[in-house]
Design an enzyme around this catalytic site. Sequence first.
Site, mmCIF file in Angstrom:
data_model
loop_
_atom_site.group_PDB
_atom_site.id
_atom_site.type_symbol
_atom_site.label_atom_id
_atom_site.label_comp_id
_atom_site.label_asym_id
_atom_site.label_seq_id
_atom_site.Cartn_x
_atom_site.Cartn_y
_atom_site.Cartn_z
ATOM 1 N N SER A 219 0.829 -1.204 0.000
ATOM 2 C CA SER A 219 0.000 0.000 0.000
ATOM 3 C C SER A 219 0.862 1.251 0.000
ATOM 4 C CB SER A 219 -0.901 0.001 1.245
ATOM 5 O OG SER A 219 -1.541 1.243 1.423
ATOM 6 N N TYR A 232 -0.997 -0.747 10.488
ATOM 7 C CA TYR A 232 -1.138 -1.147 9.085
ATOM 8 C C TYR A 232 -0.019 -0.554 8.239
ATOM 9 C CZ TYR A 232 -3.325 -1.808 4.501
ATOM 10 O OH TYR A 232 -3.577 -2.167 3.198
#
Length: 365
Positions: A219, A232
Amino acid sequence: MVARQQLPTHDSWFAPFSIDLVLKVFYVTFLHPFVAWMVVLCFRAEHMAWDAMPLRVSVAYAALVSAGWMLAAIDRRIALGPPRNVDSSDQVIVITGGASGLGLLIAEVYGMRGASVAVLDVKEMADSEARGVAFYRCDVSDKAQVIQAAVDIERDLGSPTVLINNAAIVNGKRLLDLDYDDIDRALSTNLASHFYTLKAFLPGIARSKLGGTIVTITSVLGELGAAQLSDYAASKAGVSALHRSLAAELRTSHPNICTVLVTLGQLSTPLFHGVQTPSSFFAPVVEPIDVAKDVISAIDNGRAESIGMPLYARWVGWYHVLPQSLQKVARWASGVDTAMATFVGRKAAADTASASKKGPAVKLD
């Protein structure tokens, strides 16, 4: 009294219109060498002299576009190496987190093609009857379960040729609100699981004479970080570093194993359900089918790739070149640190979907 039901909201008709779409159209029209040289041929078909200004400009433009394409191809070959030979009839594909979303979409495509596909996930598949897809219940954060799954897949399907590390979870909490179990679960699922699956499946891929492909889904948050996503973002930064280190090792030890790094912005899956993109034009939500097409193309053609979607995901590395003041302005303008305010999450999304199937609640006074 009947309780008022909230109607679902729909995107406006121009929502798909984005800077990515504009560039995609440009790449197949004005920025394509074939189209550029066709303009030159059209001028010549009108018997225009070579020293005429319109023809000279069109020739210069066509040469510039052609040079850009050639340099891009040379850059890709030097950076990523030559493609490997692929036998599409003998593929054994392992996908973590393939019970839904992007992973399930890729699994179904290869299953329908006749490849052997193994999906590893802790939850049942959204499509339990996906053709040609074998489901193995496995918590990829547990190395013992991953090792056992590797043994079972080798026995049932044969040695893997493709590994797609796709599994991920999102807590969506501020650091002070995370408990220790949240942190352990996030780092184990999002980062440590990549080490476990690589250790379990890479030896089988390396044994193949034709080599194989390792796909890592990461990501842009691994580069940027974001409020309420510390666990995350940290895990995705580790995943990107792991992938690049692995690619460097494989280039010398197993050059017939390709590596594909997929860096995504906001993906239209339940993982980030509820999060609203600040700009559908500059930061469009990525559809899984678009990602799946590029991943499948890279695997089928035996290419090492670095895929970024949407456009800003391909240029996010330049963010760190900006002065810190401009970085702060960019963060404010993008809304990256406030986007999680509307976060709902996968579980809440599933509960909402389940409730909607039962119909609107009726309350009588």
